[in-house]
Design a protein around this motif. Sequence first.
Motif, PDB file in Angstrom:
ATOM      1  N   ALA A   1       0.795  -1.229   0.000  1.00 55.65           N
ATOM      2  CA  ALA A   1       0.000   0.000   0.000  1.00 55.65           C
ATOM      3  C   ALA A   1       0.830   1.283   0.000  1.00 55.65           C
ATOM      4  O   ALA A   1       0.520   2.214  -0.753  1.00 55.65           O
ATOM      5  N   PRO A   2       1.893   1.354   0.828  1.00 58.35           N
ATOM      6  CA  PRO A   2       2.607   2.635   0.915  1.00 58.35           C
ATOM      7  C   PRO A   2       3.684   2.840  -0.146  1.00 58.35           C
ATOM      8  O   PRO A   2       4.493   3.755  -0.022  1.00 58.35           O
ATOM      9  N   LEU A   3       3.708   2.021  -1.206  1.00 59.97           N
ATOM     10  CA  LEU A   3       4.763   2.160  -2.212  1.00 59.97           C
ATOM     11  C   LEU A   3       4.704   3.517  -2.906  1.00 59.97           C
ATOM     12  O   LEU A   3       3.631   3.959  -3.286  1.00 59.97           O
ATOM     13  N   PRO A   4       5.844   4.139  -3.074  1.00 55.92           N
ATOM     14  CA  PRO A   4       5.891   5.432  -3.769  1.00 55.92           C
ATOM     15  C   PRO A   4       5.608   5.227  -5.255  1.00 55.92           C
ATOM     16  O   PRO A   4       5.825   4.149  -5.789  1.00 55.92           O
ATOM     17  N   ASP A   5       5.137   6.257  -5.889  1.00 53.67           N
ATOM     18  CA  ASP A   5       4.810   6.151  -7.314  1.00 53.67           C
ATOM     19  C   ASP A   5       5.963   6.688  -8.154  1.00 53.67           C
ATOM     20  O   ASP A   5       5.786   7.555  -9.001  1.00 53.67           O
ATOM     21  N   THR A   6       7.157   6.156  -7.856  1.00 54.67           N
ATOM     22  CA  THR A   6       8.336   6.680  -8.555  1.00 54.67           C
ATOM     23  C   THR A   6       8.989   5.594  -9.388  1.00 54.67           C
ATOM     24  O   THR A   6       8.317   4.719  -9.884  1.00 54.67           O
ATOM     25  N   ASP A   7      10.282   5.644  -9.526  1.00 49.79           N
ATOM     26  CA  ASP A   7      10.973   4.679 -10.387  1.00 49.79           C
ATOM     27  C   ASP A   7      11.054   3.302  -9.728  1.00 49.79           C
ATOM     28  O   ASP A   7      10.945   3.178  -8.514  1.00 49.79           O
TER      29      ASP A   7
ATOM     30  N   ASP B   1       8.412  -3.560 -14.682  1.00 49.41           N
ATOM     31  CA  ASP B   1       8.650  -2.146 -14.990  1.00 49.41           C
ATOM     32  C   ASP B   1      10.147  -1.866 -15.097  1.00 49.41           C
ATOM     33  O   ASP B   1      10.607  -1.210 -16.037  1.00 49.41           O
ATOM     34  N   GLY B   2      10.874  -2.375 -14.104  1.00 49.75           N
ATOM     35  CA  GLY B   2      12.306  -2.125 -14.089  1.00 49.75           C
ATOM     36  C   GLY B   2      13.019  -2.796 -15.247  1.00 49.75           C
ATOM     37  O   GLY B   2      13.998  -2.272 -15.789  1.00 49.75           O
ATOM     38  N   GLN B   3      12.529  -3.973 -15.613  1.00 46.72           N
ATOM     39  CA  GLN B   3      13.127  -4.681 -16.739  1.00 46.72           C
ATOM     40  C   GLN B   3      12.868  -3.922 -18.035  1.00 46.72           C
ATOM     41  O   GLN B   3      13.755  -3.776 -18.881  1.00 46.72           O
ATOM     42  N   LYS B   4      11.653  -3.412 -18.164  1.00 45.07           N
ATOM     43  CA  LYS B   4      11.261  -2.689 -19.384  1.00 45.07           C
ATOM     44  C   LYS B   4      12.073  -1.397 -19.532  1.00 45.07           C
ATOM     45  O   LYS B   4      12.514  -1.044 -20.622  1.00 45.07           O
ATOM     46  N   SER B   5      12.267  -0.714 -18.396  1.00 44.88           N
ATOM     47  CA  SER B   5      12.992   0.557 -18.450  1.00 44.88           C
ATOM     48  C   SER B   5      14.496   0.350 -18.555  1.00 44.88           C
ATOM     49  O   SER B   5      15.253   1.313 -18.700  1.00 44.88           O
ATOM     50  N   GLY B   6      14.939  -0.901 -18.409  1.00 44.84           N
ATOM     51  CA  GLY B   6      16.367  -1.173 -18.505  1.00 44.84           C
ATOM     52  C   GLY B   6      17.107  -1.014 -17.192  1.00 44.84           C
ATOM     53  O   GLY B   6      18.318  -1.194 -17.133  1.00 44.84           O
ATOM     54  N   ALA B   7      16.376  -0.687 -16.113  1.00 45.67           N
ATOM     55  CA  ALA B   7      17.029  -0.496 -14.820  1.00 45.67           C
ATOM     56  C   ALA B   7      17.447  -1.826 -14.202  1.00 45.67           C
ATOM     57  O   ALA B   7      18.448  -1.903 -13.488  1.00 45.67           O
ATOM     58  N   PHE B   8      16.655  -2.893 -14.466  1.00 44.13           N
ATOM     59  CA  PHE B   8      16.932  -4.206 -13.866  1.00 44.13           C
ATOM     60  C   PHE B   8      17.470  -5.170 -14.916  1.00 44.13           C
ATOM     61  O   PHE B   8      17.153  -5.061 -16.104  1.00 44.13           O
ATOM     62  N   THR B   9      18.249  -6.142 -14.434  1.00 45.74           N
ATOM     63  CA  THR B   9      18.793  -7.173 -15.321  1.00 45.74           C
ATOM     64  C   THR B   9      18.524  -8.561 -14.753  1.00 45.74           C
ATOM     65  O   THR B   9      19.076  -8.926 -13.712  1.00 45.74           O
TER      66      THR B   9
ATOM     67  N   ALA C   1      21.080  -7.192  -1.030  1.00 41.59           N
ATOM     68  CA  ALA C   1      21.029  -8.486  -1.720  1.00 41.59           C
ATOM     69  C   ALA C   1      20.005  -8.463  -2.848  1.00 41.59           C
ATOM     70  O   ALA C   1      20.267  -8.952  -3.948  1.00 41.59           O
ATOM     71  N   VAL C   2      18.846  -7.885  -2.588  1.00 47.35           N
ATOM     72  CA  VAL C   2      17.783  -7.870  -3.605  1.00 47.35           C
ATOM     73  C   VAL C   2      18.151  -6.938  -4.760  1.00 47.35           C
ATOM     74  O   VAL C   2      18.030  -7.314  -5.930  1.00 47.35           O
ATOM     75  N   LEU C   3      18.589  -5.726  -4.442  1.00 44.02           N
ATOM     76  CA  LEU C   3      18.919  -4.783  -5.512  1.00 44.02           C
ATOM     77  C   LEU C   3      20.049  -5.331  -6.373  1.00 44.02           C
ATOM     78  O   LEU C   3      19.991  -5.279  -7.601  1.00 44.02           O
ATOM     79  N   GLN C   4      21.065  -5.888  -5.729  1.00 40.85           N
ATOM     80  CA  GLN C   4      22.158  -6.459  -6.519  1.00 40.85           C
ATOM     81  C   GLN C   4      21.675  -7.653  -7.340  1.00 40.85           C
ATOM     82  O   GLN C   4      22.156  -7.890  -8.444  1.00 40.85           O
ATOM     83  N   SER C   5      20.704  -8.389  -6.801  1.00 41.57           N
ATOM     84  CA  SER C   5      20.217  -9.568  -7.530  1.00 41.57           C
ATOM     85  C   SER C   5      19.513  -9.178  -8.833  1.00 41.57           C
ATOM     86  O   SER C   5      19.407  -9.986  -9.746  1.00 41.57           O
ATOM     87  N   VAL C   6      19.018  -7.942  -8.911  1.00 41.21           N
ATOM     88  CA  VAL C   6      18.421  -7.483 -10.172  1.00 41.21           C
ATOM     89  C   VAL C   6      19.403  -6.618 -10.959  1.00 41.21           C
ATOM     90  O   VAL C   6      19.021  -5.921 -11.908  1.00 41.21           O
ATOM     91  N   GLY C   7      20.655  -6.629 -10.522  1.00 40.33           N
ATOM     92  CA  GLY C   7      21.684  -5.951 -11.298  1.00 40.33           C
ATOM     93  C   GLY C   7      21.875  -4.487 -10.977  1.00 40.33           C
ATOM     94  O   GLY C   7      22.577  -3.780 -11.706  1.00 40.33           O
ATOM     95  N   VAL C   8      21.267  -4.029  -9.868  1.00 42.02           N
ATOM     96  CA  VAL C   8      21.434  -2.619  -9.491  1.00 42.02           C
ATOM     97  C   VAL C   8      22.541  -2.511  -8.445  1.00 42.02           C
ATOM     98  O   VAL C   8      22.451  -3.143  -7.393  1.00 42.02           O
ATOM     99  N   PRO C   9      23.599  -1.746  -8.707  1.00 39.28           N
ATOM    100  CA  PRO C   9      24.669  -1.586  -7.716  1.00 39.28           C
ATOM    101  C   PRO C   9      24.135  -0.897  -6.468  1.00 39.28           C
ATOM    102  O   PRO C   9      23.258  -0.036  -6.558  1.00 39.28           O
ATOM    103  N   TYR C  10      24.653  -1.264  -5.322  1.00 42.11           N
ATOM    104  CA  TYR C  10      24.167  -0.673  -4.079  1.00 42.11           C
ATOM    105  C   TYR C  10      25.273  -0.678  -3.057  1.00 42.11           C
ATOM    106  O   TYR C  10      25.913  -1.706  -2.826  1.00 42.11           O
TER     107      TYR C  10
END
Lengths: 199, 199
Positions: free
Chosen positions: B71-77, B135-143, B183-192
Motif C-alpha cells: 500500500a505505501p509504495l511510492p509512485d516513482t521509479d 517495470d524495471g526490466q522494461k525501463s532497462g534499470a533491472f537485469t 542483496a535484492v537490488l544487486q540480484s536485479v543488477g542494481v549496484p548498491y
Amino acid sequence: MAEEHATKQFIRNAARRLFAERGYNAVSMRDIAGAIGKQPGGIYNHFPSKQTILVDLMEENLTRAHAAAIAPLPDTDPVARLEAFVRGHVKHNIENPDDIFIAYMELRSLEAEGAAQIMSKRNAYEAALRAILRDGQKSGAFTFADPAIHARAILSMLGGVTVWYRDTGAQSPAVVAENYVQAVLQSVGVPYSAPTKGQ
Amino acid sequence: MAEEHATKQFIRNAARRLFAERGYNAVSMRDIAGAIGKQPGGIYNHFPSKQTILVDLMEENLTRAHAAAIAPLPDTDPVARLEAFVRGHVKHNIENPDDIFIAYMELRSLEAEGAAQIMSKRNAYEAALRAILRDGQKSGAFTFADPAIHARAILSMLGGVTVWYRDTGAQSPAVVAENYVQAVLQSVGVPYSAPTKGQ
DNA sequence: GTCTATACCCTGATAGAC
DNA sequence: GTCTATCAGGGTATAGAC
C-alpha cells in the motif's frame, strides 16, 4: 547397508511422498501401510517408530545433497566455486523435491536425538557455503556486508525452488538453474550475463 | 468487527504462538484452551472449528502484510519502489515472525475453501512485486531473465528471514533490512552501497 | 460465555498366530 | 516378515447444566 528387504525401501518411498504432501503429523502409520498394500503392524519390522522413518529420510537426503553440491566443488576461485555450488544445489533440489520439502518443513517434527543429528549435518552444509562467501569477500570478488546473513539469504532463495517448481512445468531445470546462478552471483555483486534469455 | 469478546483475541494469540512453535497438526484444541486457562469446549463459542482459527490468522496477516509493503509504495521509479517494498516486507516479517512462519508452513493444512481464499490474497501480493520487476526490466534499470522466476526467488529469500531471525538476536532489524535491500537490488543488477558495514 | 462430561474416531505401538 | 487383533491415549467436536 548391503542387503535390505525391498519392503523397507517401499516404506521409505511411500513415507517420503506422504510426508511431503501432507506433513509428518498429518500422516499416520496406517496411511503409509495402506500406500504399499501392507498392514500397519508390519512396518515395525523395518522401522522401530514413525520418528525413525523421518530421521532416516532426512539423513539420507543430506548425504546426497552434500555429494551433489559440496563434494564436487572445484578448487579454484570463489566465483567458480559459488557458481558450481548453485548449480549442484539447484539440480539436487529439482531432482528431489519431496526430500527438500521435508528437509525444511519438518525440522520441528524431530525429537531431541534426531534433531541434534540432522542439525549437525545441516550446519556443515551451510558452513561450506559461508566459507566460499568469506573467501570471495576477502579477495574482493564479492560485495556484501555480512557473510552469515548472506549465506542464509542465498540458501533461502535457493530453497524456494521446490516450493513452486512442481507447479511450474514450463521451464526446464537448466533454465531455472541459469536464472538462479545469475540471481546469486549478482546478489554478491558479480556481474553475470545469462547465455540464453527468457524462453 | 466493532466489539469482540476478549477471549476471542486470547484464543488467536495462543493459537498463533502454538501453531508457529509446533505446527498446526501438532497443536490440539486442548493445548489452545490450556494456554489461556479455559476449557476446550469453550473455544467453540468463538470459532466454529480449529480450521477456522487458522484461516482467520492467515487472513489477518495478509491484510497487514499488504498494508506494510504494498500500500505505501511510492509512485516513482522501479528502483525506489523495489527498495521500499523490501524494507516494508522485511519490517513486517521481523515484527510478525509467528504469522509469517504460519503463512508459508501451513498452506497445506488449509482445506478447500480456506485455501482458495488465502491463495487469492497471496497471488495479489506476489503480482505487485512482479509488476515492479517488469517495470524495471522494461525501463532497462533491472537485469534478469524471467520476472516470474525472479519474483519468487526474491520472496523466497525474504521469507527466509523469519526462519532464522528469532535465533539470532545479534543484528538489529535495521541492519538486517539493509543487508536484504542490498542483496535484492544487486540480484536485479542494481549496484548498491550499504551505508553501514558488517556489525 | 463457560463449565463438565462425553461421544466417537483415529493415533502409535504391541502381542502372538502363522 | 506379515498378518489379525487390540491396547491405551489423545483427537475434534457436541450436549446440556449453570
